[in-house]
Design an enzyme around this catalytic site. Structure first.
Site, PDB file in Angstrom:
ATOM      1  N   LYS A   9      19.270  18.444  29.981  1.00  0.00           N
ATOM      2  CA  LYS A   9      17.965  18.557  29.345  1.00  0.00           C
ATOM      3  C   LYS A   9      17.716  17.311  28.498  1.00  0.00           C
ATOM      4  O   LYS A   9      18.632  16.800  27.848  1.00  0.00           O
ATOM      5  CB  LYS A   9      17.951  19.810  28.466  1.00  0.00           C
ATOM      6  N   SER A  69      11.455  25.495  27.050  1.00  0.00           N
ATOM      7  CA  SER A  69      11.917  24.118  26.914  1.00  0.00           C
ATOM      8  C   SER A  69      12.977  23.643  27.904  1.00  0.00           C
ATOM      9  O   SER A  69      13.048  22.462  28.187  1.00  0.00           O
ATOM     10  CB  SER A  69      12.367  23.835  25.484  1.00  0.00           C
ATOM     11  N   SER A 112      15.029  29.522  25.501  1.00  0.00           N
ATOM     12  CA  SER A 112      14.786  28.308  26.265  1.00  0.00           C
ATOM     13  C   SER A 112      15.674  28.115  27.484  1.00  0.00           C
ATOM     14  O   SER A 112      15.360  27.311  28.348  1.00  0.00           O
ATOM     15  CB  SER A 112      14.916  27.082  25.355  1.00  0.00           C
TER      16      SER A 112
END
Length: 191
Positions: A80, A153, A177
């Site tokens: 990420k 996210s 997330s």
């Protein structure tokens, strides 16, 4: 997964360990998959094929010398875009941080590399890993239904794994997330 790859992260790690697949073949297959499918999906924020190939070649050489690093030796994973790495920019889903490069790997990136993982690239995240994507950054699209929500996210990580662009991806989870993207993309996510 594409032609040269195993079907799961564990299977890929086992195939590399046995010598049935090379780290180079795995990364090349993932790079082909990203090139073929990610233009429509938008799961990756940054990908550097030359860097991923160099990592894979180095890991293949270590394996040939009988020096495997660990259980993920040669397996392509994505991170990420809030997880700092020394060799990829970390944008945090924001245009304000676009030029930022960390001078060293974060703890999770360092541990993944120590285990032998190949960092394929950084996945799209919401701005500052909060609630919304920056208006100039397109949210990733669900590989199962292009108009379906991909979660919050860690959505780029969820899309990359569901679309079989990499064997695993790392996200972060404060309020869902990892769990929401996993659910939305038909995956299992561990917090």
């Amino acid at each position: 997964m594409p032609d040269a790859t195993a079907s799961t992260l564990c299977a890929a790690a086992e195939e590399v360990r046995r010598g049935a697949l090379s780290p180079v073949a795995l990364i090349e297959a993932c790079l082909r998959a990203v090139e073929a499918r990610d233009g429509d999906l938008g799961s990756f924020a940054t990908i550097r094929p030359e860097l991923a190939l160099a990592q894979a070649k180095s890991l293949a050489e270590e394996l040939a010398r009988g020096q495997p690093r660990g259980p993920l030796h040669g397996v392509p994973v994505a991170l990420k875009d809030i997880i700092a790495t020394r060799d990829y920019p970390t944008h945090v889903g924001s245009v304000a941080l676009a030029p930022w490069h960390a001078d060293r790997d974060s703890g999770v990136a360092a541990r993944l590399r120590a285990a032998g993982a190949v960092v394929l690239g950084k996945t799209v995240t919401t701005e500052a890993a909060f609630m919304e994507h920056h208006p100039s950054i397109a949210p990733p699209r669900n590989p199962w239904h292009r108009d379906a929500w991909t979660g919050v996210s860690s959505s780029g990580s969820g899309v990359a794994v569901a679309a079989e662009l990499c064997f695993g991806a790392f996200g972060t989870d404060t309020g869902g997330s990892i769990r929401f993207p996993a659910y939305c993309c038909g995956l299992v996510g561990l917090k």
